[in-house]
Scaffold this motif. Structure first.
Motif, PDB file in Angstrom:
ATOM      1  N   THR A  88       0.814  -1.219   0.000  1.00 28.08           N
ATOM      2  CA  THR A  88       0.000   0.000   0.000  1.00 28.08           C
ATOM      3  C   THR A  88       0.853   1.277   0.000  1.00 28.08           C
ATOM      4  O   THR A  88       0.601   2.200  -0.768  1.00 28.08           O
ATOM      5  CB  THR A  88      -0.917   0.019   1.243  1.00 28.08           C
ATOM      6  N   LEU A  94      -1.976   6.045  -4.796  1.00 29.22           N
ATOM      7  CA  LEU A  94      -2.503   6.368  -3.462  1.00 29.22           C
ATOM      8  C   LEU A  94      -3.267   7.685  -3.451  1.00 29.22           C
ATOM      9  O   LEU A  94      -4.319   7.807  -2.836  1.00 29.22           O
ATOM     10  CB  LEU A  94      -1.345   6.486  -2.467  1.00 29.22           C
ATOM     11  N   ALA A  95      -2.710   8.674  -4.146  1.00 30.91           N
ATOM     12  CA  ALA A  95      -3.298  10.015  -4.100  1.00 30.91           C
ATOM     13  C   ALA A  95      -4.611  10.093  -4.872  1.00 30.91           C
ATOM     14  O   ALA A  95      -5.329  11.080  -4.780  1.00 30.91           O
ATOM     15  CB  ALA A  95      -2.302  11.021  -4.647  1.00 30.91           C
ATOM     16  N   LEU A  96      -4.920   9.058  -5.639  1.00 28.36           N
ATOM     17  CA  LEU A  96      -6.125   9.102  -6.471  1.00 28.36           C
ATOM     18  C   LEU A  96      -7.360   8.615  -5.733  1.00 28.36           C
ATOM     19  O   LEU A  96      -8.475   8.773  -6.196  1.00 28.36           O
ATOM     20  CB  LEU A  96      -5.926   8.233  -7.726  1.00 28.36           C
ATOM     21  N   ARG A  97      -7.153   7.991  -4.586  1.00 30.91           N
ATOM     22  CA  ARG A  97      -8.281   7.413  -3.868  1.00 30.91           C
ATOM     23  C   ARG A  97      -8.237   7.769  -2.393  1.00 30.91           C
ATOM     24  O   ARG A  97      -7.199   8.177  -1.901  1.00 30.91           O
ATOM     25  CB  ARG A  97      -8.215   5.900  -4.007  1.00 30.91           C
ATOM     26  N   PRO A  98      -9.333   7.597  -1.696  1.00 30.26           N
ATOM     27  CA  PRO A  98      -9.331   7.899  -0.266  1.00 30.26           C
ATOM     28  C   PRO A  98      -8.251   7.103   0.470  1.00 30.26           C
ATOM     29  O   PRO A  98      -7.945   5.977   0.083  1.00 30.26           O
ATOM     30  CB  PRO A  98     -10.723   7.464   0.189  1.00 30.26           C
ATOM     31  N   ALA A  99      -7.684   7.704   1.493  1.00 28.81           N
ATOM     32  CA  ALA A  99      -6.659   7.022   2.276  1.00 28.81           C
ATOM     33  C   ALA A  99      -7.228   5.744   2.868  1.00 28.81           C
ATOM     34  O   ALA A  99      -8.403   5.666   3.181  1.00 28.81           O
ATOM     35  CB  ALA A  99      -6.167   7.931   3.397  1.00 28.81           C
TER      36      ALA A  99
ATOM     37  N   ARG B  43       5.507  15.666  -0.915  1.00 25.11           N
ATOM     38  CA  ARG B  43       4.633  16.460  -0.048  1.00 25.11           C
ATOM     39  C   ARG B  43       5.498  17.249   0.932  1.00 25.11           C
ATOM     40  O   ARG B  43       6.571  16.803   1.309  1.00 25.11           O
ATOM     41  CB  ARG B  43       3.678  15.565   0.756  1.00 25.11           C
ATOM     42  N   LEU B 300      -2.561   8.766   7.060  1.00 26.70           N
ATOM     43  CA  LEU B 300      -4.017   8.688   6.876  1.00 26.70           C
ATOM     44  C   LEU B 300      -4.609  10.051   6.496  1.00 26.70           C
ATOM     45  O   LEU B 300      -5.622  10.128   5.811  1.00 26.70           O
ATOM     46  CB  LEU B 300      -4.683   8.152   8.145  1.00 26.70           C
ATOM     47  N   SER B 303      -2.189  10.874   2.528  1.00 27.06           N
ATOM     48  CA  SER B 303      -1.806  10.039   1.381  1.00 27.06           C
ATOM     49  C   SER B 303      -2.880   9.952   0.311  1.00 27.06           C
ATOM     50  O   SER B 303      -2.579   9.885  -0.869  1.00 27.06           O
ATOM     51  CB  SER B 303      -1.443   8.642   1.862  1.00 27.06           C
ATOM     52  N   GLY B 304      -4.142   9.961   0.698  1.00 19.99           N
ATOM     53  CA  GLY B 304      -5.184   9.721  -0.291  1.00 19.99           C
ATOM     54  C   GLY B 304      -5.809  10.992  -0.825  1.00 19.99           C
ATOM     55  O   GLY B 304      -5.458  12.098  -0.429  1.00 19.99           O
ATOM     56  N   SER B 305      -6.754  10.808  -1.728  1.00 19.02           N
ATOM     57  CA  SER B 305      -7.494  11.953  -2.245  1.00 19.02           C
ATOM     58  C   SER B 305      -8.412  12.487  -1.153  1.00 19.02           C
ATOM     59  O   SER B 305      -8.893  13.603  -1.212  1.00 19.02           O
ATOM     60  CB  SER B 305      -8.322  11.525  -3.444  1.00 19.02           C
ATOM     61  N   GLU B 306      -8.653  11.657  -0.166  1.00 14.93           N
ATOM     62  CA  GLU B 306      -9.552  12.005   0.911  1.00 14.93           C
ATOM     63  C   GLU B 306      -8.965  11.393   2.179  1.00 14.93           C
ATOM     64  O   GLU B 306      -8.535  10.249   2.163  1.00 14.93           O
ATOM     65  CB  GLU B 306     -10.906  11.347   0.629  1.00 14.93           C
ATOM     66  N   SER B 307      -8.955  12.161   3.241  1.00 12.77           N
ATOM     67  CA  SER B 307      -8.370  11.661   4.471  1.00 12.77           C
ATOM     68  C   SER B 307      -9.255  10.587   5.088  1.00 12.77           C
ATOM     69  O   SER B 307     -10.463  10.588   4.932  1.00 12.77           O
ATOM     70  CB  SER B 307      -8.190  12.822   5.439  1.00 12.77           C
ATOM     71  N   ALA B 308      -8.610   9.668   5.814  1.00 15.28           N
ATOM     72  CA  ALA B 308      -9.375   8.603   6.464  1.00 15.28           C
ATOM     73  C   ALA B 308      -9.766   8.963   7.891  1.00 15.28           C
ATOM     74  O   ALA B 308     -10.502   8.240   8.535  1.00 15.28           O
ATOM     75  CB  ALA B 308      -8.547   7.312   6.472  1.00 15.28           C
TER      76      ALA B 308
END
Lengths: 208, 317
Positions: A88, A94-99, B43, B300, B303-308
């Motif tokens: 992972t 990674l940046a394209l989808r929710p964490a 980042r 968390l 890293s993503g397009s949306e935080s967890a």
């Protein structure tokens, strides 16, 4: 948890978009035969089981790696160590989808100068394997890295190919391939489904 | 979209457990030859510290660097802040430099909240301690340490001892541990308990001896001499006798119970050296765990397009 989605080359192989995940293309006996054959091929290719380390990619790759290690043990009398490698943190999307949360990484001993066999359930774009190669580089310097997959469904986006394939399954991008394993799902089966029918009724429990 | 971590109260039970599970995986990185992941490559994380804190700042710096982020340390001392620059102007400067996350420590309670909700910056804000308000990553690392030592939170009794009034660590811990299912008891002189503590999800006691015997965790807080601008207790000696953890009280604790301290310690004041150096004290372990937990939080959030995880504030930008 959501970590299991990275086990294969998502998103196209995700079965979650349809409540009826499709028709079986490999039954339990086919899966068993495929794994036995792959186990023999690994032993033959490497002239034995010495120096082998099997690393499964979570979630289902890990169980496949354990089964392969056990089969190789039956054939050779020596069971190679099997572990898991979560990729992972190395993914390029990674940046394209929710964490999301992480899977388990459990490397049995030192992989330096050993032959690492990566094991995954479905091979598609090749991006997961590319990430896995990056991850391995941070863990040590194996003598060789080989790849074993239960299903190769095509659609490669990178110059990556498997050394050992359970079944070549030419698919269209509108289809889904779902691998179910006894350890997690109660039975061994590979299902070929279609993405379109009920996109809204995605079941959370479905994962590839 | 969620993307800030301002308070331990922002976290649901699932989110808190996700952070702890993620930290658990990241902690295993310490055994590897290369202790670095490429996840946040490219980042930029700014450590914006208006208060001195080597421990927390270094911990966040190590966490960001292990995830391959670029780290800028900005301390108020010796910077334009000492020339009178406001939080807003500093934030606008950081925004102009293309910052993805700001880890902020401020002596004013609510400064991180202001930063997150004002629209001055678009990046994530992580509260690294604001005034006497909150210190959520400290609470997370404490929870992480407890879970590692004790297994689970359900029904566990945690006693937090000392200067609750000035302690953001205590406040964050009460909230997080309550979310996770532990029972928290605060023990302090009445003068060092905040107004309204009755409304917190915890019990309050003035008798440490009665509490240690039934605690799974005893967390000692530092006596913050720098904030003791009024006579909160008669003398250091008396405080130490009534609220200090010495060998006698330590011996009264259950076999499995652990001693925690967020550091830095006043040895001989709230905790004796003998207790601080015992194998059941997790003080050094807490520092190590701090890096893993902060890696998990940064991962968390960023890293993503949306935080967890985290709060949903700050979407005005």
């Amino acid at each position: 948890m959501n970590t299991s989605e990275n086990s294969s080359d998502v998103p196209a192989s995700l079965p979650g978009e349809s409540t009826a995940p499709g028709r079986p293309v490999l039954e339990a006996s086919d899966v068993r035969r495929a794994l036995t054959r792959i186990a023999h091929e690994i032993v033959e290719r490497n002239k034995g089981a010495r120096d082998l380390v099997l690393l499964g990619i979570p979630t289902r790759g890990v169980h496949l790696a354990q089964r392969l290690a056990a089969r190789i043990g039956e054939v050779e009398g020596v069971t190679p160590p099997a572990g898991s490698l979560d990729v992972t943190m190395y993914r390029d999307d990674l940046a394209l989808r929710p964490a999301r949360g992480l899977g388990r990484t459990d490397i049995p001993g030192d992989i330096g100068d050993r032959v690492v066999v990566l094991v995954d359930d479905v091979l598609m774009s090749g991006r997961t394997i590319s990430s896995a190669l990056d991850a391995i580089k941070d863990l040590g310097r194996p003598r060789a890295v080989q790849l074993a997959v239960l299903v190769d469904r095509g659609h490669r986006e990178l110059p990556i190919r498997a050394d050992f394939v359970g079944k070549n399954l030419p698919t269209s991008l509108s289809e889904t391939v779902a691998v179910r394993l006894a350890e997690l799902d109660g039975l061994d089966v590979v299902l070929l489904g279609s993405k379109e029918p009920k996109p809204a009724s995605a079941k959370k429990g479905d994962r590839a | 979209m969620k993307r800030h971590l301002l308070s331990a109260a922002d976290l649901s039970r699932d989110e808190a457990l996700l952070i702890l599970d993620t930290a658990e995986e990241l902690a295993r990185l310490a055994d590897r030859p290369i202790k670095k992941l490429p996840t946040l490559r490219g980042r930029t994380v700014v450590n914006l510290f208006y208060e001195d804190s080597t421990r927390t700042r270094t911990s966040f710096e190590a966490a960001a660097k292990r995830l391959s982020a670029d780290v800028i340390n900005f301390s108020a001392k010796g910077s334009s802040v000492s020339k009178g620059e406001s939080l807003k102007d500093t934030a606008l400067t950081l925004e102009a430099m293309g910052t993805d996350a700001v880890v902020v420590r401020h002596s004013a309670s609510g400064a991180p909240h202001r930063l997150a909700t004002s629209g001055w910056i678009r990046g994530s804000v992580v509260n690294a301690g604001d005034g006497t308000h909150e210190h959520p990553t400290q609470a997370l690392l404490d929870a992480f340490t407890m879970r590692r030592r004790l297994g689970s939170f359900d029904g566990r009794r945690v006693t937090i001892v000392g200067d609750i009034l000035h302690s953001r660590v205590a406040r964050s811990n009460v909230r997080l541990l309550h979310t996770l299912g532990a029972q928290v008891t605060l023990v302090a002189p009445p003068t060092l308990l905040p107004v309204g503590v009755q409304t917190w999800p915890c019990a309050v006691s003035y008798d440490l001896d009665a509490e240690v015997a039934k605690s799974d965790v005893v967390m000692m807080l530092r006596v913050q001499h720098e904030r003791m601008n009024a006579a909160f207790f008669p003398s250091a000696r008396e405080y130490s006798r009534r609220y200090g953890l010495d060998g006698r009280r330590f011996a009264a604790m259950p076999e499995h119970a652990i001693v925690m301290h967020p550091g830095p310690m006043n040895r001989g004041m709230e905790i004796t050296a003998e207790v601080a150096d015992s194998p059941r004290s997790t003080i050094v372990e807490q520092v190590t765990n701090g890096v893993s937990v902060r890696m998990a939080v940064l991962y968390l959030l960023l890293s993503g397009s949306e935080s967890a995880i985290g709060s949903i504030e700050g979407e005005s930008a």
